[in-house]
Enzyme design. Sequence first.
Site, PDB file in Angstrom:
ATOM      1  N   GLU A   1      -0.563  -5.280   6.019  1.00 49.97           N
ATOM      2  CA  GLU A   1       0.766  -5.401   5.390  1.00 49.97           C
ATOM      3  C   GLU A   1       1.590  -6.459   6.127  1.00 49.97           C
ATOM      4  O   GLU A   1       2.275  -7.279   5.501  1.00 49.97           O
ATOM      5  CB  GLU A   1       1.484  -4.059   5.411  1.00 49.97           C
ATOM      6  CG  GLU A   1       0.837  -3.027   4.495  1.00 49.97           C
ATOM      7  CD  GLU A   1       1.389  -1.618   4.647  1.00 49.97           C
ATOM      8  OE1 GLU A   1       1.153  -0.808   3.750  1.00 49.97           O
ATOM      9  OE2 GLU A   1       2.037  -1.324   5.663  1.00 49.97           O
TER      10      GLU A   1
ATOM     11  N   ASP B   1       8.403   3.391   5.226  1.00 48.91           N
ATOM     12  CA  ASP B   1       8.648   4.784   5.620  1.00 48.91           C
ATOM     13  C   ASP B   1      10.094   5.007   6.021  1.00 48.91           C
ATOM     14  O   ASP B   1      10.623   6.118   5.872  1.00 48.91           O
ATOM     15  CB  ASP B   1       7.700   5.168   6.756  1.00 48.91           C
ATOM     16  CG  ASP B   1       6.260   5.040   6.309  1.00 48.91           C
ATOM     17  OD1 ASP B   1       5.878   5.749   5.366  1.00 48.91           O
ATOM     18  OD2 ASP B   1       5.538   4.194   6.864  1.00 48.91           O
TER      19      ASP B   1
ATOM     20  N   ASP C   1       6.244  -4.218  -1.324  1.00 45.36           N
ATOM     21  CA  ASP C   1       5.651  -3.077  -0.621  1.00 45.36           C
ATOM     22  C   ASP C   1       6.720  -2.025  -0.335  1.00 45.36           C
ATOM     23  O   ASP C   1       7.918  -2.335  -0.319  1.00 45.36           O
ATOM     24  CB  ASP C   1       5.017  -3.549   0.703  1.00 45.36           C
ATOM     25  CG  ASP C   1       4.050  -2.533   1.292  1.00 45.36           C
ATOM     26  OD1 ASP C   1       3.829  -1.463   0.696  1.00 45.36           O
ATOM     27  OD2 ASP C   1       3.497  -2.820   2.378  1.00 45.36           O
TER      28      ASP C   1
ATOM     29  N   GLY D   1       3.487   1.821   7.765  1.00 45.77           N
ATOM     30  CA  GLY D   1       2.199   2.222   8.314  1.00 45.77           C
ATOM     31  C   GLY D   1       1.870   3.682   8.152  1.00 45.77           C
ATOM     32  O   GLY D   1       0.855   4.159   8.658  1.00 45.77           O
ATOM     33  N   GLY D   2       2.724   4.410   7.396  1.00 45.42           N
ATOM     34  CA  GLY D   2       2.404   5.805   7.123  1.00 45.42           C
ATOM     35  C   GLY D   2       1.035   5.944   6.470  1.00 45.42           C
ATOM     36  O   GLY D   2       0.321   6.917   6.679  1.00 45.42           O
ATOM     37  N   GLY D   3       0.659   4.928   5.699  1.00 46.81           N
ATOM     38  CA  GLY D   3      -0.663   4.934   5.059  1.00 46.81           C
ATOM     39  C   GLY D   3      -1.725   4.236   5.900  1.00 46.81           C
ATOM     40  O   GLY D   3      -2.884   4.130   5.482  1.00 46.81           O
TER      41      GLY D   3
ATOM     42  N   THR E   1       0.835  -1.196   0.000  1.00 46.35           N
ATOM     43  CA  THR E   1       0.000   0.000   0.000  1.00 46.35           C
ATOM     44  C   THR E   1       0.874   1.253   0.000  1.00 46.35           C
ATOM     45  O   THR E   1       1.950   1.246   0.614  1.00 46.35           O
ATOM     46  CB  THR E   1      -0.879  -0.001   1.270  1.00 46.35           C
ATOM     47  OG1 THR E   1      -1.704  -1.161   1.236  1.00 46.35           O
ATOM     48  CG2 THR E   1      -1.774   1.231   1.351  1.00 46.35           C
ATOM     49  N   GLY E   2       0.396   2.286  -0.677  1.00 39.90           N
ATOM     50  CA  GLY E   2       1.127   3.560  -0.673  1.00 39.90           C
ATOM     51  C   GLY E   2       1.490   3.981  -2.083  1.00 39.90           C
ATOM     52  O   GLY E   2       1.173   3.295  -3.056  1.00 39.90           O
ATOM     53  N   SER E   3       2.191   5.107  -2.183  1.00 40.36           N
ATOM     54  CA  SER E   3       2.471   5.641  -3.519  1.00 40.36           C
ATOM     55  C   SER E   3       3.485   4.781  -4.272  1.00 40.36           C
ATOM     56  O   SER E   3       3.374   4.631  -5.504  1.00 40.36           O
ATOM     57  CB  SER E   3       2.973   7.089  -3.415  1.00 40.36           C
ATOM     58  OG  SER E   3       4.093   7.169  -2.555  1.00 40.36           O
TER      59      SER E   3
HETATM   60  C1  5RP Z   1       1.462   2.169   4.124  1.00 33.48           C
HETATM   61  C2  5RP Z   1       2.915   1.922   4.163  1.00 33.48           C
HETATM   62  C3  5RP Z   1       3.721   2.440   3.012  1.00 33.48           C
HETATM   63  O1  5RP Z   1       4.463   1.394   2.482  1.00 33.48           O
HETATM   64  C4  5RP Z   1       4.639   3.525   3.496  1.00 33.48           C
HETATM   65  O2  5RP Z   1       3.871   4.509   4.160  1.00 33.48           O
HETATM   66  C5  5RP Z   1       5.415   4.146   2.332  1.00 33.48           C
HETATM   67  O3  5RP Z   1       4.535   4.861   1.529  1.00 33.48           O
HETATM   68  P1  5RP Z   1       4.981   5.582   0.199  1.00 33.48           P
HETATM   69  O4  5RP Z   1       5.364   4.504  -0.773  1.00 33.48           O
HETATM   70  O5  5RP Z   1       3.762   6.343  -0.219  1.00 33.48           O
HETATM   71  O6  5RP Z   1       6.139   6.492   0.513  1.00 33.48           O
HETATM   72  O7  5RP Z   1       3.469   1.340   5.052  1.00 33.48           O
HETATM   73  O8  5RP Z   1       0.832   1.741   5.295  1.00 33.48           O
END
Ligand code: 5RP
Length: 219
Positions: free
Chosen positions: A103, A84, A81, A95-97, A28-30
């Site tokens: 996950e 952060d 995946d 877990g930033g998202g 999850t995430g960008s």
């Molecule tokens: C989401 C996450 C993401 O992998 C993490 O936040 C990195 O995000 P991004 O790829 O947007 O920088 O753990 O829960």
Amino acid sequence: MTQDEMKKAVAEAALEYVQNGWIIGVGTGSTANHFIDALAGIKSRIDGAVASSEASAERLRGHGIEVLDLNSAGPLPVYVDGADESTRHLHLTKGGGGALTREKIVAAASEKFICVIDETKQVDYLGAFPLPVEVIPMARSHVARALVALGGNPVLREGFRTDNGNVILDVHGLRIMNPVELESEIDHIAGVVSNGLFARRPADVLLIGTPSGVNTVTA
Ligand code: 5RP
């Protein structure tokens, strides 16, 4: 090269770890979104995906990639995946998202965890990025007090619910010298569902996007 261009390049590099006929674990995430978009280009070669969030499931379906239930599809050969923060030991904060629990489940149920980051996520010690902790709502204050006792400063993620219906406390002010121990300690607080340290089950391969290309670190 922008940070997003590094994320895209590293996500595309992860395709190398995907084999024909596999069901792929997807984060999850960008950065994971870039991986999903890249996966769309080879969708006829895979048997589907297991998603670590509703958002990723929706994006996969949007590309016509079948989303399967982990209970029937697992164990999986590979999970891809972002993160952060990552140390050189491949210990991660995630877990930033807010999708940390799913996950962690999909990573645990996968033979190989390929973590895809851009170079800004590399750290000597975890903790500068506030550590996300998913908490059963009625335990919020109890867990917050326990996290303060561990030396952190927990802040409720306002207006946010996880896909599991829980809240997130983002713990600031930690300098994490022993992530394996802290991961277990936080998980043992009553009311904690999971925390964003991925140290007991770190990544197996870390792909790092840099302006000069993608670097690979293995455990
Ligand atoms: C989401 C996450 C993401 O992998 C993490 O936040 C990195 O995000 P991004 O790829 O947007 O920088 O753990 O829960």
